[in-house]
Enzyme design. Structure first.
Site, PDB file in Angstrom:
ATOM      1  N   PRO A   1       0.831  -1.215   0.000  1.00 50.80           N
ATOM      2  CA  PRO A   1       0.000   0.000   0.000  1.00 50.80           C
ATOM      3  C   PRO A   1       0.864   1.265   0.000  1.00 50.80           C
ATOM      4  O   PRO A   1       1.770   1.395   0.808  1.00 50.80           O
ATOM      5  CB  PRO A   1      -0.772  -0.089   1.325  1.00 50.80           C
ATOM      6  CG  PRO A   1      -0.561  -1.468   1.847  1.00 50.80           C
ATOM      7  CD  PRO A   1       0.673  -2.009   1.216  1.00 50.80           C
ATOM      8  N   GLU A   2       0.597   2.142  -0.931  1.00 50.30           N
ATOM      9  CA  GLU A   2       1.296   3.420  -1.014  1.00 50.30           C
ATOM     10  C   GLU A   2       0.320   4.529  -0.617  1.00 50.30           C
ATOM     11  O   GLU A   2      -0.832   4.251  -0.315  1.00 50.30           O
ATOM     12  CB  GLU A   2       1.795   3.645  -2.453  1.00 50.30           C
ATOM     13  CG  GLU A   2       2.849   2.647  -2.914  1.00 50.30           C
ATOM     14  CD  GLU A   2       4.216   2.873  -2.255  1.00 50.30           C
ATOM     15  OE1 GLU A   2       4.401   3.919  -1.598  1.00 50.30           O
ATOM     16  OE2 GLU A   2       5.078   2.000  -2.391  1.00 50.30           O
TER      17      GLU A   2
END
Ligand SMILES: [Zn+2]
Length: 270
Positions: A2-3
């Site tokens: 996840p960014e």
């Protein structure tokens, strides 16, 4: 992994189900994460009403009167809103229960963080050192120009340094540099004011488009069986080594920089 855009989408996805709700119970089935889940979470959070859900860097912050719940999704974490009696899957480590709904944390690799902090959140040891938010008005061309003066490191590494600027990971740094027409290895201190202006805009645009792409996954946060999607945009350069540039047809090049793969177009980026 996840960014920033996935974390922002998670924030928007869970907020309507969590804000203004009172915690009735906390279930910690596995406390061994990147940092142990503190006992204070289950002891002090029940009875507290979540006043606001926000994001700082890649951290989700659930603010209550007595403190703040801090959640980092690590490498493989995700959150879903489910009925508290929904069958548990493997790696469903923590539930924060709001009566008839639960916020359920799932993380196969357990590199995530769930913490409870009684003081001002900006004094938390994971939050205090964070740099400027790329989507805030404070991050702009003049800021980037000032911050890069005298810096000899490659602009790509500068963009990815979370002490300077938060949440611009490898993919978004590569894509932003393509949009701005700047080679990733360019020494940061050599960028002109005009190029800093273009790059700051490109970073914002790249992140905004990814968040927009994530908007279509918002419903996945509630009641679905799968993981909320980690969305992959159509990349200009990232992961496209040897393939023709979408803009000019030149084969995309790849090089390792700071232990990470970097991709760029030798014609479009100078
Ligand atoms: Zn090109």
């Amino acid at each position: 992994m996840p960014e920033l855009p996935e974390v922002e989408t998670t924030c928007r996805g869970i907020a309507p189900h969590v804000e203004g709700r009172t915690v009735t119970a906390v279930a910690v089935r596995e406390a061994r994460m990147r940092r142990p889940v503190p006992a204070g979470l289950a002891a002090e959070l029940p009875g507290q009403t979540i006043e606001a859900v926000s994001r700082r860097g890649k951290y989700l912050l659930l603010r209550a009167p007595a403190g703040t719940v801090l959640i980092h999704l690590g490498m493989s974490g995700s959150l879903r809103v489910v009925p508290p009696d929904a069958p548990l899957r493997k790696h469903d480590h923590v539930d924060i229960i709001f009566g008839a709904q639960a916020l359920r944390y799932h993380d196969p690799r357990r590199f995530g963080v769930i913490d409870w902090w009684g003081g001002p959140i900006e004094t938390h040891p994971l939050i205090a050192p964070l740099g400027i938010e790329p989507l805030s008005p404070a991050f702009n061309g003049p800021w980037l120009y000032r911050a890069t003066r005298g810096r000899r490191s490659a602009i790509k590494l500068f963009l990815m340094d979370a002490h300077t600027l938060v949440g611009v990971g490898n993919i978004y740094a590569s894509e932003s540099l393509f949009r701005a027409g700047i080679r990733p290895a360019t020494p940061a201190g050599r960028l002109s004011a005009a190029r800093c202006e273009r790059l700051a805009e490109a970073v914002k645009e790249t992140l905004r488009l990814a968040i927009q792409a994530g908007g279509s996954t918002l419903r996945d946060f509630v009641g679905s069986d799968g993981e909320p999607g980690y969305f992959q945009q159509e990349a200009f350069v990232y992961g496209r080594a040897g393939l023709p540039c979408r803009q000019c047809g030149t084969p995309i090049r790849q090089q390792v920089m700071g232990q990470r793969s970097t991709f760029w177009c030798p014609t479009c980026q100078h």
